[in-house]
Design a protein around this motif. Structure first.
Motif, short mmCIF file in Angstrom:
data_model
loop_
_atom_site.label_atom_id
_atom_site.label_comp_id
_atom_site.label_asym_id
_atom_site.label_seq_id
_atom_site.Cartn_x
_atom_site.Cartn_y
_atom_site.Cartn_z
N THR A 117 0.84 -1.19 0.00
CA THR A 117 0.00 0.00 0.00
C THR A 117 0.88 1.25 0.00
O THR A 117 2.08 1.18 0.26
CB THR A 117 -0.91 0.02 1.24
N GLY A 118 0.25 2.38 -0.29
CA GLY A 118 0.98 3.64 -0.27
C GLY A 118 0.31 4.67 -1.16
O GLY A 118 -0.80 4.46 -1.65
N ASN A 119 1.00 5.78 -1.39
CA ASN A 119 0.48 6.79 -2.31
C ASN A 119 1.57 7.18 -3.30
O ASN A 119 2.70 6.72 -3.21
CB ASN A 119 -0.05 8.01 -1.55
N ILE A 120 1.22 8.01 -4.24
CA ILE A 120 2.13 8.31 -5.35
C ILE A 120 3.41 9.01 -4.87
O ILE A 120 4.47 8.89 -5.51
CB ILE A 120 1.41 9.14 -6.44
N PHE A 121 3.35 9.69 -3.75
CA PHE A 121 4.54 10.38 -3.25
C PHE A 121 5.47 9.43 -2.50
O PHE A 121 6.68 9.65 -2.47
CB PHE A 121 4.12 11.54 -2.33
N GLU A 122 4.91 8.39 -1.91
CA GLU A 122 5.71 7.44 -1.14
C GLU A 122 6.33 6.34 -2.00
O GLU A 122 7.30 5.71 -1.58
CB GLU A 122 4.83 6.76 -0.08
N MET A 123 5.79 6.14 -3.21
CA MET A 123 6.20 5.00 -4.03
C MET A 123 7.25 5.42 -5.05
O MET A 123 6.92 6.06 -6.06
CB MET A 123 4.99 4.41 -4.76
#
Length: 263
Positions: free
Chosen positions: A98-104
């Motif tokens: 899981t995550g978001n576009i800034f973390e990935m």
């Protein structure tokens, strides 16, 4: 009901636990012989012994990583060596993080694509010529309801799985004439270890008790409960059967009604 799977040869990926194991068990209960794999040798050996012991069907366990082409080739080669052919393929792989576009970072996107999309492409590419030659085959890919109704934190899964559905439709168009069906199964919230891990993380974010979170999550589903792995296994066994020979190119929701769209 006799599903006509006795002595069919099935290969099931990521089958040491969860949905993969449930699919393997359901196929073995119908008399299919299996080759199953996992990255964890101990767990896949134990799963094979459990399924074989409860069903009497032969189950061959293989340690293999579905993100690696050489392991995929070896996995299918074992099935050909042990049984001579492959009738049923269940594409399955652990979900990406899981995550978001800034973390990935790019590396996570590439890793997720390799595991989620390319494992299905590579396994299908290995078995499809066998099925076409023998004029009988069933290819079933486990995806997720998030392919149809994206969940924000499941950005990798929701981005890649629609591509698998497109691949499913294309291959079904091309190979229906060869008596090969290609379908996808889209589970909703099924109480597997991955679902439990996701739920615990969400419960912590909301500062909720885990059991309270599960109860609230269940109430968001029209069925008012989470699904069981065997409910996915049963659908996969049916799609693999002679009874489902005219079901082709579908991405079938098995989600208790949680998906709100009409397609």
């Amino acid at each position: 009901m006799d599903l006509g799977l006795k002595d069919k040869i099935a290969v099931v990926a990521a089958a040491s636990q969860g949905l993969g194991k449930a699919c393997a068990l359901a196929l073995a209960q119908e008399g299919a012989k299996l080759v199953i794999c996992s990255r964890r040798k101990k767990e896949i050996t134990e799963a094979a012994e459990e399924i074989e012991g409860s069903t009497g069907s032969r189950v061959v366990p293989i340690e293999a990583d579905m993100s690696k082409q050489q392991d995929i080739t070896r996995f299918v080669d074992v099935a050909k060596r042990e049984f001579g052919t492959v009738h049923v393929l269940v594409n399955n792989a652990g979900g990406p993080p899981t995550g978001n576009i800034f973390e990935m970072p790019d590396a996570e996107w590439e890793k997720g694509f390799n595991l989620t999309m390319m494992s299905a492409v590579r396994l299908t590419r290995e078995v499809l010529p066998i099925m076409v030659a023998q004029k009988w085959g069933r290819i079933i890919t486990i995806t997720s309801y998030v392919a149809k109704q994206p969940v924000n934190e499941l950005i990798l899964s929701a981005s890649f799985r629609p591509g698998i559905h497109a691949l499913t439709k294309i291959l079904s168009n091309l190979h229906a004439k060869d008596n090969v069906t290609v379908n996808a199964v889209c589970p909703g919230n099924i109480l597997t270890k991955r679902q439990e891990d996701l739920s615990r993380a969400r419960a912590e974010q909301k500062r909720m008790n885990f059991q309270d979170y599960l109860r609230d999550a269940a109430m968001q589903i029209p069925a008012e409960r989470l699904g069981r792995p065997d409910e996915i296994g049963g659908v996969v066994a049916f799609l693999a059967s002679e009874k489902a020979s005219y079901i082709n190119g579908v991405s079938l929701l098995v989600d208790g009604g949680i998906t709100k769209g009409t397609n």
